[in-house]
Design an enzyme around this catalytic site. Structure first.
Site, PDB file in Angstrom:
ATOM      1  N   HIS A 263      -2.479 -17.408  -2.205  1.00 54.46           N
ATOM      2  CA  HIS A 263      -2.687 -17.637  -0.589  1.00 54.46           C
ATOM      3  C   HIS A 263      -3.239 -19.008  -0.419  1.00 54.46           C
ATOM      4  CE1 HIS A 263      -5.211 -17.107   2.840  1.00 54.46           C
ATOM      5  NE2 HIS A 263      -4.373 -16.341   3.369  1.00 54.46           N
TER       6      HIS A 263
ATOM      7  N   CYS B  65      14.644 -54.752 -13.957  1.00 60.05           N
ATOM      8  CA  CYS B  65      13.145 -53.853 -13.875  1.00 60.05           C
ATOM      9  C   CYS B  65      12.030 -54.587 -14.036  1.00 60.05           C
ATOM     10  CB  CYS B  65      13.397 -52.674 -14.587  1.00 60.05           C
ATOM     11  SG  CYS B  65      13.615 -52.898 -16.191  1.00 60.05           S
TER      12      CYS B  65
END
Length: 798
Positions: free
Chosen positions: A422, A753
């Site tokens: 919840h 990279c």
């Protein structure tokens, strides 16, 4: 038969999704699935709906409507005490009122009919509420009304129906209607009376047809616990979690890309006490570390979820249960997902902490936001009147009664619960950062102290001491230009991959294994391979605790590495994801559990036993084979053929051939099923012998950090000379230019990279000019670098 507008009862077989005005969202969905999807193999327990007309008839016939109006005339929802008192008065009026005789007769008649269909005198049913405005795209009423399980016998069914009608006037339901602008009498309540699934003897859970945190739509997210499903919704139990990749599953692959075991300390079962028909008991310790469903059941649930999503043409939130007597899975509820499906996918929002502080508590992060404020620890619902706007709510767990104060919170922290509890559902809807499942948040965090709750660092959420500064960066992706140069990402953190997939990209140019090994596995591979031979009892116990459920410790390494790689590959599918095999140095491997037994002490690990030279060495070859098996699992079992492999720190041609031979023996044959194998270009020898390397590899990725240190003869770990390291150095540029030209000549792919293109605009322009195929960047620098590269490409055309 009466028409639908004036019927007290409608059976599931006679209900469709168009009947929301008559039976509410949940029941309309159940009827629709029962009619349309049972024929496709989705199992739905039968039942019937007490209609919204029956509810309105009850209020009018008994005079309740006038009494309720009178009570609510002095309602003030901004005052939680006032809200609570008025809600209680309304519920008491409803609970002391008997159902009209004609309605009672119909409910009993259909309950008997349902019982007879299951060959029982009084069958066990779930009695669930279904509000007529429930689960609309702009008003999530999830969990506001109550559910009653294991209800048996005519009297108990009738009592539960009255309780359900009363639950339309809980504090949270009244609060929501007021907040959303609904008139209290425009909303009616239908009741679903559905045959119970005996999941008290097996398991149950919740499934979403997307990732609840990022909104990534190509996965099914499954949670599972032992026993009845109320515990998972209420956040009483930390569940098992599974991700299944939809596109490859549809192609027939067993694409369970992630499996995480939850603690599952308690389970809800049937009770013999009719006043309390269900109860919680402890789960035996040996069962807690086992998964509550098997792989076959995970795939079946994922397939059903896809069928349901395709039928409704929207992301779905589904509750399921396994019947322990029948050994079968059932879907017991389905509703539209109401948070991520409404997110604007063109806006990228980044919450970034400006500095980090002392970590007080960790748990599972919900969303990716940051919030701060004074801590307010509330142990139970009776203390909610003390809560003030802007505070951090810290509690055991929340239920729908807490919604009025949750809306005021700057952040939420709970001891218990998973990502489908919840607290998680409501915090997502309210766009409030929440950390669930901390175990001890209510004990560690103190009332009145300032705390910062960060969900912006991936799967783990952190509560920091004090009020830390953070910034919010918003990007309109529609305004980001397209570049000819491919922009790829550097990744290594699986839990951030789904979120990162929304960043403009052409795939992943560098997926590092090191983070997965250090964070998911934590153990040196040789300690797993030689587990039975280990003499250190304390070490063995430590490994045993981390690998519970695995008799074969090698398989633990394979599975966890495969899941980490698979999650990244799934996030960017079908784009290329280039996975670099492990590139730990000896000192880094030594820091893994058991690592000191197997690693030599080197004076300069940066230049020592790393990369390709480990893979064929007798001290590591068996460990490298485990990496190969993990990569093979990702490609062949998960079906993620977009994974390419890259070998780091390959000093010589001979090394490259040795490594490729081992990979081939392990089922990773270059060229088979589109497998490409690249090599890092980070050593001057890779540049000098680029023509020769091109014969045994499919492409290169320039590692500019190592190439710079080796070309300039410096140790980048040394603070004394680190300032000399700079990719803009003419020698480095010359090496990079040379290898790009050689790669082009040999028709091989070449990318880079590293941070160089982000840090130095002129370096990015240089790479574009040289014709590099791709530039791989850290996610936080992608957008600013795209703008620089777009400008560089524009200048080249002039």
């Amino acid at each position: 038969m009466k028409n639908r507008e004036s019927s007290f009862i409608l059976e599931f077989k006679n209900i469709s999704i168009n009947d929301i005005p008559f039976v509410g969202g949940k029941n309309a969905s159940l009827g629709e699935m029962y009619r349309e999807l049972t024929k496709k193999g989705v199992l739905i327990p039968d039942g019937f709906a007490v209609t919204a007309y029956a509810y309105r008839y009850f209020l009018e016939k008994t005079g309740l409507k006038g009494k309720i109006k009178s009570i609510l005339s002095s309602l003030n929802v901004k005052n939680t005490r006032n809200l609570s008192e008025h809600a209680k008065k309304v519920r008491n009026e409803i609970l002391k009122t008997k159902l009209p005789e004609e309605l009672t007769k119909e409910i009993i008649s259909y309950y008997k009919k349902l019982s007879h269909s299951y060959k029982e005198k009084y069958t066990d049913v779930a009695v669930r509420s279904s509000a007529t405005a429930e689960d609309l795209p702009d008003a999530s009423f999830a969990g506001q009304q109550d559910t009653y399980l294991n209800i048996k016998g005519e009297e108990e069914v009738l009592k539960s129906c009255v309780k359900s009608f009363a639950s339309l006037f809980t504090d949270r339901a009244i609060f929501y209607r007021e907040q959303k602008g609904f008139n209290h009498f425009d909303i009616a309540l239908s009741i679903g009376i559905q045959k119970m699934v005996r999941s008290d003897l097996a398991s149950s859970g919740v499934v979403f047809s997307l990732d609840t945190e990022s909104g990534f739509k190509d996965v099914v997210y499954i949670t599972s616990i032992y026993g009845l499903g109320e515990n998972i919704v209420q956040g009483m139990v930390n569940p098992d979690e599974f991700y299944v990749h939809k596109p490859t599953m549809k192609k027939g692959f067993k694409s369970i890309i992630s499996k995480k075991v939850g603690d599952k300390k308690i389970k809800m079962i049937y009770s013999r006490n009719y006043k309390k028909p269900v109860k919680n008991i402890d789960v035996p310790k040996n069962m807690r570390k086992k998964f509550s469903i098997n792989d076959e059941e995970i795939i079946k649930l994922a397939k059903w979820t896809v069928l349901i999503e395709e039928h409704y043409k929207k992301p779905m939130d589904i509750e399921w249960a396994k019947d322990g007597k029948l050994g079968k899975l059932f879907v017991v509820q389905a509703r539209p997902e109401t948070v991520q499906s409404r997110k604007d996918s063109n806006v990228l929002e980044d919450f970034v902490l400006k500095k980090k502080g002392e970590i007080l508590v960790t748990g599972k992060s919900v969303g990716s936001r940051i919030g701060s404020g004074k801590v307010r620890v509330i142990k139970n619902v009776s203390g909610i009147n003390s809560f003030k706007k802007g505070e951090v709510l810290v509690t055991e767990m929340t239920d729908p009664d807490w919604v009025p104060i949750m809306k005021k919170a700057s952040a939420i922290v709970t001891n218990r619960g998973g990502r489908t509890c919840h607290a998680a559902i409501i915090s997502r809807e309210l766009k409030i950062p929440a950390i669930v499942g901390t175990d001890n948040g209510t004990e560690i965090l103190k009332n009145g102290e300032f705390a910062t709750v960060s969900c912006a660092q991936g799967e783990t959420g952190y509560v920091y001491k004090g009020k830390l500064k953070y910034k919010i960066i918003k990007h309109n992706l529609k305004k980001i230009p397209k570049t000819k140069t491919k922009i790829m990402l550097i990744s290594g953190t699986p839990e951030e991959a789904f979120e990162q997939s929304f960043i403009p990209n052409e795939g992943v140019g560098l997926a590092r294994e090191e983070f997965i090994i250090a964070s998911y596995i934590k153990i040196h591979p040789n300690a797993l391979i030689n587990f039975e031979k280990l003499k250190d009892k304390k070490l063995k116990k430590q490994i045993e605790n981390l690998t519970k459920g695995y008799k074969d410790k090698k398989q633990f390494y394979i599975d966890k590495l495969a899941e980490g790689i698979g999650t990244i590959a799934a996030a960017f599918y079908p784009k290329d994801v280039i996975v670099r095999t492990s590139d730990f140095k000896t000192n880094e491997y030594a820091n893994l559990i058991g690592g000191k037994i197997y690693e030599p002490n080197e004076e300069n690990p940066m230049l020592g036993w790393r990369g390709a030279s480990r893979y064929y060495h007798k001290g590591f070859i068996e460990a490298f084979k485990l990496e190969c098996k993990a990569l093979k699992k990702v490609r062949n079992t998960f079906g993620l053929k977009n994974v390419k492999v890259m070998i780091p720190f390959c000093r010589t041609i001979k090394e490259g051939k040795k490594v490729e031979k081992i990979m081939k023996k392990e089922g990773l044959k270059r060229g088979k099923d589109g497998l490409e194998i690249y090599v890092m270009c980070e050593i001057p020898s890779n540049v000098v012998l680029a023509d020769e390397f091109s014969k045994i590899f499919d492409g290169f990725s320039i590692g500019s950090n190592d190439l710079t240190q080796l070309a300039l003869g410096l140790d980048r770990d040394s603070e004394v000379v680190s300032g000399i390291a700079n990719e803009n150095n003419p020698a480095i540029k010359k090496l990079i230019s040379e290898v790009i030209q050689k790669a082009k000549k040999n028709s091989k792919k070449i990318g880079i990279c590293g941070q160089g293109p982000s840090d130095f605009p002129e370096f990015a322009q240089f790479l574009v000019k040289e014709g590099i195929d791709s530039i791989s960047l850290n996610p936080d620098s992608v957008i600013k670098t795209i703008l620089k590269i777009a400008e560089a490409e524009k200048n080249l055309k002039r």
